[in-house]
Scaffold this motif. Structure first.
Motif, PDB file in Angstrom:
ATOM      1  N   GLY A   7       2.617   2.782   7.159  1.00  0.00           N
ATOM      2  CA  GLY A   7       4.066   2.839   7.127  1.00  0.00           C
ATOM      3  C   GLY A   7       4.598   2.768   5.714  1.00  0.00           C
ATOM      4  N   TRP A   8       5.925   2.833   5.566  1.00  0.00           N
ATOM      5  CA  TRP A   8       6.595   2.752   4.272  1.00  0.00           C
ATOM      6  C   TRP A   8       6.831   1.294   3.933  1.00  0.00           C
ATOM      7  CZ3 TRP A   8       6.974   6.922   1.276  1.00  0.00           C
ATOM      8  CH2 TRP A   8       6.899   8.171   1.882  1.00  0.00           C
ATOM      9  N   PHE A   9       6.380   0.885   2.755  1.00  0.00           N
ATOM     10  CA  PHE A   9       6.511  -0.490   2.280  1.00  0.00           C
ATOM     11  C   PHE A   9       7.051  -0.473   0.858  1.00  0.00           C
ATOM     12  CE2 PHE A   9       3.250  -0.757   5.544  1.00  0.00           C
ATOM     13  CZ  PHE A   9       3.623  -1.879   6.256  1.00  0.00           C
ATOM     14  N   PRO A  10       7.601  -1.611   0.377  1.00  0.00           N
ATOM     15  CA  PRO A  10       8.057  -1.659  -1.023  1.00  0.00           C
ATOM     16  C   PRO A  10       6.890  -1.357  -1.969  1.00  0.00           C
ATOM     17  CG  PRO A  10       8.856  -3.566   0.188  1.00  0.00           C
ATOM     18  CD  PRO A  10       7.921  -2.848   1.087  1.00  0.00           C
ATOM     19  N   ASP A  11       7.163  -0.505  -2.939  1.00  0.00           N
ATOM     20  CA  ASP A  11       6.137  -0.077  -3.898  1.00  0.00           C
ATOM     21  C   ASP A  11       5.742  -1.266  -4.776  1.00  0.00           C
ATOM     22  OD1 ASP A  11       4.523   1.161  -5.720  1.00  0.00           O
ATOM     23  OD2 ASP A  11       5.926   2.797  -6.151  1.00  0.00           O
ATOM     24  N   PRO A  12       4.425  -1.587  -4.893  1.00  0.00           N
ATOM     25  CA  PRO A  12       4.023  -2.714  -5.728  1.00  0.00           C
ATOM     26  C   PRO A  12       4.229  -2.435  -7.215  1.00  0.00           C
ATOM     27  CG  PRO A  12       2.115  -1.730  -4.633  1.00  0.00           C
ATOM     28  CD  PRO A  12       3.319  -1.032  -4.133  1.00  0.00           C
ATOM     29  N   ARG A  13       4.332  -1.158  -7.622  1.00  0.00           N
ATOM     30  CA  ARG A  13       4.518  -0.827  -9.032  1.00  0.00           C
ATOM     31  C   ARG A  13       5.991  -0.717  -9.419  1.00  0.00           C
ATOM     32  NH1 ARG A  13       0.645   4.240  -8.914  1.00  0.00           N
ATOM     33  NH2 ARG A  13      -1.053   3.254  -7.811  1.00  0.00           N
ATOM     34  N   GLU A  14       6.834  -0.248  -8.487  1.00  0.00           N
ATOM     35  CA  GLU A  14       8.253  -0.012  -8.796  1.00  0.00           C
ATOM     36  C   GLU A  14       9.091  -0.557  -7.634  1.00  0.00           C
ATOM     37  OE1 GLU A  14      11.254   3.665  -9.785  1.00  0.00           O
ATOM     38  OE2 GLU A  14       9.121   4.049  -9.696  1.00  0.00           O
ATOM     39  N   SER A  15       9.908  -1.581  -7.877  1.00  0.00           N
ATOM     40  CA  SER A  15      10.625  -2.273  -6.799  1.00  0.00           C
ATOM     41  C   SER A  15      11.779  -1.459  -6.208  1.00  0.00           C
ATOM     42  CB  SER A  15      11.143  -3.617  -7.306  1.00  0.00           C
ATOM     43  OG  SER A  15      12.059  -3.410  -8.368  1.00  0.00           O
ATOM     44  N   ALA A  16      12.247  -0.391  -6.872  1.00  0.00           N
ATOM     45  CA  ALA A  16      13.367   0.405  -6.376  1.00  0.00           C
ATOM     46  C   ALA A  16      12.908   1.525  -5.450  1.00  0.00           C
ATOM     47  CB  ALA A  16      14.144   0.986  -7.548  1.00  0.00           C
ATOM     48  N   LEU A  18      10.000   3.025  -2.208  1.00  0.00           N
ATOM     49  CA  LEU A  18       9.062   2.742  -1.124  1.00  0.00           C
ATOM     50  C   LEU A  18       7.828   3.601  -1.339  1.00  0.00           C
ATOM     51  CD1 LEU A  18      11.422   2.742   1.993  1.00  0.00           C
ATOM     52  CD2 LEU A  18      10.461   0.772   0.829  1.00  0.00           C
ATOM     53  N   ARG A  19       6.663   3.100  -0.972  1.00  0.00           N
ATOM     54  CA  ARG A  19       5.407   3.856  -1.103  1.00  0.00           C
ATOM     55  C   ARG A  19       4.718   3.844   0.255  1.00  0.00           C
ATOM     56  NH1 ARG A  19       2.430   5.966  -5.148  1.00  0.00           N
ATOM     57  NH2 ARG A  19       3.793   5.091  -6.723  1.00  0.00           N
ATOM     58  N   TRP A  20       4.054   4.953   0.549  1.00  0.00           N
ATOM     59  CA  TRP A  20       3.348   5.093   1.820  1.00  0.00           C
ATOM     60  C   TRP A  20       2.042   4.324   1.795  1.00  0.00           C
ATOM     61  CZ3 TRP A  20       4.239   6.296   6.605  1.00  0.00           C
ATOM     62  CH2 TRP A  20       3.161   6.549   7.463  1.00  0.00           C
ATOM     63  N   TRP A  21       1.837   3.523   2.819  1.00  0.00           N
ATOM     64  CA  TRP A  21       0.580   2.791   3.038  1.00  0.00           C
ATOM     65  C   TRP A  21      -0.086   3.429   4.233  1.00  0.00           C
ATOM     66  CZ3 TRP A  21      -2.669  -0.632   0.993  1.00  0.00           C
ATOM     67  CH2 TRP A  21      -3.556  -1.307   1.833  1.00  0.00           C
ATOM     68  N   ASP A  22      -1.311   3.943   4.053  1.00  0.00           N
ATOM     69  CA  ASP A  22      -1.967   4.661   5.145  1.00  0.00           C
ATOM     70  C   ASP A  22      -2.767   3.762   6.083  1.00  0.00           C
ATOM     71  OD1 ASP A  22      -4.213   4.022   3.718  1.00  0.00           O
ATOM     72  OD2 ASP A  22      -4.744   6.083   3.200  1.00  0.00           O
ATOM     73  N   GLY A  23      -2.720   2.464   5.853  1.00  0.00           N
ATOM     74  CA  GLY A  23      -3.462   1.529   6.682  1.00  0.00           C
ATOM     75  C   GLY A  23      -4.647   0.942   5.951  1.00  0.00           C
ATOM     76  N   ARG A  24      -5.135   1.659   4.856  1.00  0.00           N
ATOM     77  CA  ARG A  24      -6.257   1.152   4.064  1.00  0.00           C
ATOM     78  C   ARG A  24      -5.942   1.133   2.572  1.00  0.00           C
ATOM     79  NH1 ARG A  24     -10.658   5.014   5.824  1.00  0.00           N
ATOM     80  NH2 ARG A  24      -9.749   5.431   7.808  1.00  0.00           N
ATOM     81  N   ALA A  25      -5.114   2.103   2.105  1.00  0.00           N
ATOM     82  CA  ALA A  25      -4.813   2.194   0.676  1.00  0.00           C
ATOM     83  C   ALA A  25      -3.422   2.797   0.485  1.00  0.00           C
ATOM     84  CB  ALA A  25      -5.860   3.059  -0.027  1.00  0.00           C
ATOM     85  N   TRP A  26      -2.862   2.612  -0.723  1.00  0.00           N
ATOM     86  CA  TRP A  26      -1.572   3.188  -1.055  1.00  0.00           C
ATOM     87  C   TRP A  26      -1.730   4.681  -1.284  1.00  0.00           C
ATOM     88  CZ3 TRP A  26       2.492   0.395  -0.114  1.00  0.00           C
ATOM     89  CH2 TRP A  26       2.445  -0.983  -0.195  1.00  0.00           C
ATOM     90  N   ALA A  29       2.712   9.397  -2.018  1.00  0.00           N
ATOM     91  CA  ALA A  29       4.091   9.694  -1.611  1.00  0.00           C
ATOM     92  C   ALA A  29       4.978   8.468  -1.813  1.00  0.00           C
ATOM     93  CB  ALA A  29       4.118  10.120  -0.156  1.00  0.00           C
ATOM     94  N   THR A  30       6.143   8.712  -2.417  1.00  0.00           N
ATOM     95  CA  THR A  30       7.144   7.653  -2.604  1.00  0.00           C
ATOM     96  C   THR A  30       8.508   8.193  -2.214  1.00  0.00           C
ATOM     97  OG1 THR A  30       7.558   8.264  -4.904  1.00  0.00           O
ATOM     98  CG2 THR A  30       5.878   6.575  -4.513  1.00  0.00           C
ATOM     99  N   ARG A  31       9.441   7.290  -2.009  1.00  0.00           N
ATOM    100  CA  ARG A  31      10.840   7.670  -1.754  1.00  0.00           C
ATOM    101  C   ARG A  31      11.727   6.493  -2.149  1.00  0.00           C
ATOM    102  NH1 ARG A  31      11.301   7.976   4.813  1.00  0.00           N
ATOM    103  NH2 ARG A  31      10.980   5.777   5.223  1.00  0.00           N
TER     104      ARG A  31
END
Length: 146
Positions: A7-16, A18-26, A29-31
């Protein structure tokens, strides 16, 4: 160790963002973050509504023996005396004596009715009526004297 679902979660590198988490790794894709937080949908319970009313009932404790429900209902003696004196003052009122006594008995029956239960408002009403009749006949008796 259990990992979060995809699912879409807050990006660990950029707080503004969201980054896609595929269930195992980042993923790559961002938005951007939404302008307002998305709230979970809450179910709404719809109940039929109609006119609201209430029925006034006497409290349960007023119907118990401790509160006098088992006792016999009494009528006020002063009210009876006031009514009798008011009727006598209409028929026979020498010097307004019956009117004065009827008015005094009516005041006593109105201020402190010893009646119980449903007789209490009846006793007060009759005492007030007897006071009016006694006062009226007293005024007539006094006007004839002077």
């Amino acid at each position: 160790m259990t990992l979060p679902a995809a699912g879409w979660f807050p990006d660990p590198r950029e707080s503004a963002r969201l980054r896609w988490w595929d269930g195992r790794a980042w993923g790559d894709a961002t938005r951007p973050l939404p302008s307002r937080p998305v709230e979970a949908v809450r179910p709404i319970v719809v109940t039929p509504t109609g006119p609201a009313f209430s029925v006034l009932t006497r409290p349960v404790e007023s119907r118990t023996v401790a509160y006098g429900a088992g006792a016999a209902q009494r009528f006020c003696v002063m009210t009876c005396l006031a009514v009798v004196l008011a009727v006598v003052s209409v028929a026979l009122n020498p010097w307004g004596a019956c009117s004065v006594l009827g008015f005094a008995a009516g005041v006593a029956g109105l201020v402190r009715p010893n009646a119980t239960g449903a007789w209490r408002p009846v006793a007060r009403s009759l005492s007030a009526s007897a006071m009016v009749v006694a006062l009226a006949t007293g005024v007539v008796a006094v006007s004839h004297m002077f």
